[in-house]
Design an enzyme around this catalytic site. Structure first.
Site, PDB file in Angstrom:
ATOM      1  N   GLU A 118      28.730  43.357  39.335  1.00 10.38           N
ATOM      2  CA  GLU A 118      27.845  43.924  40.361  1.00 10.38           C
ATOM      3  C   GLU A 118      27.393  45.331  39.968  1.00 10.38           C
ATOM      4  O   GLU A 118      26.230  45.695  40.192  1.00 10.38           O
ATOM      5  CB  GLU A 118      28.552  43.932  41.705  1.00 10.38           C
ATOM      6  CG  GLU A 118      28.720  42.545  42.307  1.00 10.38           C
ATOM      7  CD  GLU A 118      29.381  42.551  43.671  1.00 10.38           C
ATOM      8  OE1 GLU A 118      28.782  42.037  44.623  1.00 10.38           O
ATOM      9  OE2 GLU A 118      30.503  43.084  43.776  1.00 10.38           O
ATOM     10  N   GLU A 138      34.850  35.612  42.392  1.00 12.58           N
ATOM     11  CA  GLU A 138      35.461  35.853  43.698  1.00 12.58           C
ATOM     12  C   GLU A 138      35.870  34.580  44.424  1.00 12.58           C
ATOM     13  O   GLU A 138      36.855  34.571  45.176  1.00 12.58           O
ATOM     14  CB  GLU A 138      34.506  36.665  44.583  1.00 12.58           C
ATOM     15  CG  GLU A 138      34.464  38.149  44.270  1.00 12.58           C
ATOM     16  CD  GLU A 138      33.480  38.492  43.163  1.00 12.58           C
ATOM     17  OE1 GLU A 138      33.157  39.675  43.015  1.00 12.58           O
ATOM     18  OE2 GLU A 138      33.039  37.573  42.435  1.00 12.58           O
TER      19      GLU A 138
END
Length: 263
Positions: A118, A138
């Protein structure tokens, strides 16, 4: 994501000529912690005010990972206050990185996973070392790469973004390049070395032009076509008003390298 690393964490700034480098510094995995985010945000606030810088490189420093994402050990302590203590803080830092006015490059010499990817997705360009895998894992923990889902989709489209998000599988450097997640793969030497060469090339170009180009490209996905073209006309006028354009033209006719002053 990972569950080991230094308890604190920081980021370190260095500069060479018109180029700044931010090195993440939080143990071998460069885990995303509150202290790392706070230090990174202070650096970003300083860089955002700088008119002299022409490129910024974000890299993993001496750690074996570019950034392996969040420190899982923090999850329990923020469970019922995640927005205030984690989510909104991370969002602020990611936005500030993406909004830096000068071109930015992520040099990825080790795994960029979860929050690490990210961070890289907030940079304008990404250089990945050959053989290094990246991903948004995730979902293996029942988690979610929120900003990563949005930014990755804008790069690779919904189908590929969903594949990465739904499976949590990492992708190879070859796939990352083919899909457009990264701009280049460094097969000889490090990604940081390749990023420094790219940054040097960028720094030689018109700094006003590059900043305006970044702004136009970033706006292009959100504005209607006509509004985007109007913004482009305003930017073009700023270019013609600048000393740099006329220095560039004089250098072209004089068969010499231009010396841009950022004015």
């Amino acid at each position: 994501m990972a569950n080991d690393g230094a308890a604190g964490g920081s980021a370190r700034l260095s500069e060479t000529s018109f180029i700044a480098e931010i090195a993440l510094w939080n143990g071998p995995l460069n885990l995303v912690t509150g202290s790392l985010l706070r230090q990174l945000n202070r650096i970003l606030a300083d860089l955002a005010r700088r008119d002299d810088l022409r490129c910024v490189i974000l890299h993993g420093g001496e750690s074996r990972a570019f950034c392996a994402g969040s420190d899982i050990k923090e999850f329990a302590s923020v469970r019922h206050e995640a927005s205030e203590r984690k989510i909104l803080v991370e969002d602020m830092v990611l936005r500030n990185l993406a909004r830096l006015p000068m071109p930015t490059i992520a040099a990825i010499d080790g795994p960029a996973l979860g929050g690490g990817l990210e961070l890289a997705l907030c940079c304008d360009l990404r250089v990945l070392k050959a053989g290094v895998a990246i991903g948004l894992p995730e979902c293996h923990l029942g988690g979610l790469a929120g900003s990563g889902a949005v930014r990755l989709t804008r790069l690779v489209g919904p189908a590929r973004a969903k594949q990465m998000l739904f499976t949590g599988a990492t992708i190879s450097s070859e796939t990352a390049l083919a899909w457009g997640v990264v701009n280049a793969v460094a097969s000889d030497g490090s990604a940081l070395e390749a990023a420094r060469r790219l940054a040097g090339e960028i720094a030689e170009r018109g700094p006003i032009s590059n900043r305006l180009a970044k702004d136009l490209v970033d706006r292009a996905g959100d504005l209607p076509l006509d509004a985007g073209l109007m913004q482009a006309n305003v930017a073009q006028q700023r270019i013609f008003d600048s000393d740099d354009l006329h220095e560039g033209a004089a250098a072209f006719f004089g068969k010499r390298a231009p010396v841009f002053a950022g004015r």
